[in-house]
Each structure stands twice: as structure tokens, then as C-alpha cells.
Scaffold this active site. Structure first.
Site, PDB file in Angstrom:
ATOM      1  N   TYR A 206       0.850  -1.193   0.000  1.00  0.00           N
ATOM      2  CA  TYR A 206       0.000   0.000   0.000  1.00  0.00           C
ATOM      3  C   TYR A 206       0.887   1.244   0.000  1.00  0.00           C
ATOM      4  CZ  TYR A 206      -3.238   3.596   1.525  1.00  0.00           C
ATOM      5  OH  TYR A 206      -3.989   4.744   1.600  1.00  0.00           O
TER       6      TYR A 206
ATOM      7  N   GLU B 181      -3.475   7.549  -4.077  1.00  0.00           N
ATOM      8  CA  GLU B 181      -3.277   6.250  -3.433  1.00  0.00           C
ATOM      9  C   GLU B 181      -3.037   5.157  -4.468  1.00  0.00           C
ATOM     10  OE1 GLU B 181      -6.032   4.507  -0.088  1.00  0.00           O
ATOM     11  OE2 GLU B 181      -6.732   3.701  -1.987  1.00  0.00           O
TER      12      GLU B 181
END
Ligand code: GDP
Ligand code: MN
Length: 378
Positions: free
Chosen positions: A101, A190
Site C-alpha cells: 500500500y 493512493e
């Protein structure tokens, strides 16, 4: 403003972040054609503005173009968390060893751009924050110098990337993502998952970008990507009328000039036991047309049981606003009770005008809020 995955992916690619190619399809036949072009196993992904599409059945693999067509037929038109899938992204399916992530967000507490990384990618980061908060690494970029090289490398090491080449590639991607964030006036950039491919290289498989609406005037190219379904109808109308409007869940419609006054109005409504139906800043120089547009937007919400005007006449005189309200009311057909508190320049004249209308006058903000709460409960 939200970008779709395929739009965010194109944006990231411009900054040199490795992404998967492919194309967007609105019909199963188009999906098949894209899969034929790719000539390998593909992944078909619903383009809707929600996370967790994978779990909801909106992300599926297909071995052949025929299968891609079938899978696209399943996903197109599907309902995911209340949103209908209109488009799918068809991209080459990547095989990988691990999901990471990585994101850039604005951290209001430290007033910095925060880079967030985790070795536990693929799942929603909020889940990781709950179950394994230590697995989340945060590094604040330098406010003037940006994300420094050593910081980007630190992030790589902190999530366990030991191989030098891999850590370097990760640091490059993190720096590029930081630049995406700053240069597009984003509020979130993101990548989840960022995967480690079988050959050890890194690739972004899914990305999400949220743009700050207040920065969009600087990015006509990004503004042009807006999907109208991202925005509730009332908010679109408000934007076009030059009114700042956010829908809320209460019963008291608020029409206010000035963002600070609008916040204060909502606070006072709540103080007296009411719930605001919206935030609305009608802005300066609110004449008849703007008041009318604002009223129509407020009244389109069936939850609204009372409308409260809270106007401070500074540069815009109170009597002008009062005339605007009266003229607008002649054109808007409604039985909803309306309470008005108008104060400032020429307020006597404004009050005199309103006394002849069907508006319920209030001398203070407190009185207006109490009357609005009572009217909404009646
Ligand atoms: P989200 O669930 O809405 O965040 O959608 P994602 O695009 O992140 O997809 C969810 C999951 O689908 C990922 O975590 C992967 O496990 C899987 N996935 C997505 N793209 C690919 C791909 O190219 N290859 C493989 N093998 N799996 C993929
Ligand atoms: Mn994802």
C-alpha cells in the site's frame, strides 16, 4: 472531485509510475476487442467510485477474449454499493508475489503531506489501521523541499523492501506519487495494491485520486474528466449557480451569506435541537436569481421542513437581499415555513419589506434558530 481508476492510472503514468495499460469498455463487445488486442490473460474491473470492488465481485480475471466478453457482461450493469457499473477497465492481468500500500494525503494535524506505506496492501487501509496499526508507516514530506530522497528510501526499508534495486524503484514511485499529489492539488493519491511482480519489479494495479475542488480552476484538463455521477444533482446545480452547497441529513434548510456564518448558523441550529439539511453559502451580492436558485436547491430536498435565512448585510445591503428573497418567493411555489434573520447595512428597510411578506421575522440568530426548530417539528 473523484477520478475513476482509469483516469487516475493515466495521471500516474504521466509521472512515470508503472501502471497496467488496457482500455475502457462500456459494452461486452468492446471488452472483448480490448482483450484481443492485449492478447493475454486480462483483469476486468468495474469503474465505480467505491473501494472494495474486488470483494463485491467487481474485479474478475478472464483467460480468453470470449471469457472477457462474458465477464464484462456480468460486471456491466451490476450494482456495487448502490452504484451501477457503466464502464469496465480491461487490462493485462499481472501475476505477482506481494501487495503493498502507498499513498500521499494531507495530514491536518502536522500540516504536512504525509506519505503512508504498508507491507499489508490489497485490503482497505482502514482495515489494517484497525487490525495491525504497526504495519502502517507514515513519513511527513518536508514542507519546502518536498519528499526527500532519503525519506522515500526510509519508507521503502520500513515496509521491508531489502533488495536495493527494489527499494530504489519504490522510492522513485513514492517521489512521483508525491509530485502527483502536489501538482494536481489532490487531497489523496493512493496506490493499492502496488505489487511486486514475479521478476521483482513494482507495478501499480489500482489507484485512487481525489482532487481538491478549490484547486480545479488551475487544472482544466482534470476538470474535464469529471463524471457527473460523482456529484449529487443539487451540488451540480449549486456549483453552476455559483453557490457553495453541501447536502446534509437534517430538516432545516439554511440559506446564509458567508461560509463562516453558514458554519455558525449550523452550530446554532444544532444548539437548539435541530438538524441542518444543508450547508449553503450564497456568496456576496445575492440578488433575486441567486436566491431563487438557492431556494430551489434547498426545497428539492424532501426532508426540508423549514428554511432559515441568516443574512449579514455588509457590502451587499440588507434591503437588496430582502428584495431578492421576496422576488424569488414569488417564483417558487412552496408552503414550507421560512424564518428570516437579516442584519447589517439598511436592516430597518429590509425588515420593513419582509414584514409584508410571508417570512417569519427573527431579530437574533438564536431566535431564528429556535423558530426554525419549532417550525420543522410542527
Ligand atoms: P478494489 O477492491 O476496489 O480496491 O480493487 P483493486 O483494483 O484493488 O482489486 C482488488 C484485488 O483484485 C487486488 O487486490 C488483486 O488481488 C486483484 N487484482 C487486481 N488486478 C489484478 C491483476 O492484474 N492481476 C491479478 N492477479 N489480480 C489482480
Ligand atoms: Mn484497490
Amino acid at each position: 472531485m473523484k477520478l475513476h481508476e482509469y483516469q487516475a492510472r493515466d495521471l500516474l503514468a504521466r509521472y512515470g509510475i508503472p501502471v497496467t495499460g488496457g482500455g475502457v469498455a462500456s459494452t461486452p463487445a468492446e471488452a472483448r476487442a480490448i482483450a484481443e488486442q492485449i492478447g493475454a490473460k486480462v483483469v476486468i474491473k468495474a469503474q465505480v467510485f467505491v473501494g472494495g470492488r474486488g470483494k463485491a465481485g467487481g474485479v474478475k480475471l478472464a483467460e480468453t477474449p470470449e471469457q472477457a466478453e462474458q465477464v464484462a457482461a456480468q460486471i456491466l450493469g451490476m450494482d456495487i454499493k448502490g452504484l451501477t457499473v457503466e464502464k469496465v477497465l480491461v487490462a493485462e492481468a499481472i501475476s505477482y508475489q506481494k501487495e503493498i500500500y502507498l499513498s500521499a494525503i494531507l495530514d491536518r494535524a502536522t500540516k504536512r503531506v504525509m506519505m503512508i506505506a504498508s507491507a499489508e496492501g490489497g485490503v482497505e487501509i482502514e482495515e489494517v489501521a484497525k487490525t495491525n496499526p504497526d504495519a502502517i508507516i507514515k513519513i511527513a514530506a518536508h514542507p519546502q523541499l518536498g519528499l526527500l530522497e532519503y525519506q522515500a528510501r526510509e519508507l521503502a526499508f520500513a515496509i521491508g523492501l531489502k533488495d536495493g534495486k527494489q527499494a530504489r524503484q519504490f522510492a522513485q514511485i513514492a517521489s512521483a506519487l508525491y509530485r502527483v499529489f502536489v501538482e494536481t492539488d489532490a487531497s489523496l493519491a493512493e496506490i493499492n495494491p502496488l505489487v511486486i511482480r514475479d521478476d521483482g519489479s513494482l507495478q501499480a494495479l489500482d489507484s485512487k485520486v481525489l482532487l481538491d475542488d478549490s484547486g480545479l480552476f488551475r487544472h482544466a484538463d482534470l476538470e474535464a474528466m469529471r463524471d457527473p455521477s460523482d456529484e449529487p444533482e443539487a451540488e451540480r446545480q449549486a456549483r453552476e449557480a455559483g453557490i457553495t452547497f453541501i447536502k446534509l441529513d437534517g430538516t432545516i434548510g439554511c440559506m446564509v451569506n458567508g461560509a463562516g456564518l453558514a458554519m455558525a448558523t449550523m452550530d446554532v441550529v444544532k444548539l437548539y435541537g435541530g438538524e441542518p439539511a444543508n450547508f449553503l453559502d450564497i456568496g456576496g451580492g445575492a440578488g433575486k436569481d441567486k436566491v431563487k436558485a438557492a431556494l430551489q436547491i434547498i426545497l428539492a430536498d424532501p426532508n426540508v421542513k423549514a428554511v432559515m435565512f441568516n443574512i449579514f448585510g455588509g457590502i451587499t445591503r440588507v434591503d437588496e437581499v430582502a428584495r431578492g428573497i421576496i422576488a424569488a418567493l414569488e417564483e417558487v411555489d412552496t408552503q414550507v415555513p421560512m424564518i428570516a434573520r437579516l442584519t447589517g447595512t439598511n436592516e430597518e428597510e429590509g425588515r420593513r419589506l419582509l414584514a409584508e411578506s410571508r417570512l417569519i421575522p427573527a431579530a437574533t440568530l438564536a431566535e431564528a434558530a429556535q423558530k426554525a426548530v419549532a417550525a420543522a417539528q410542527a
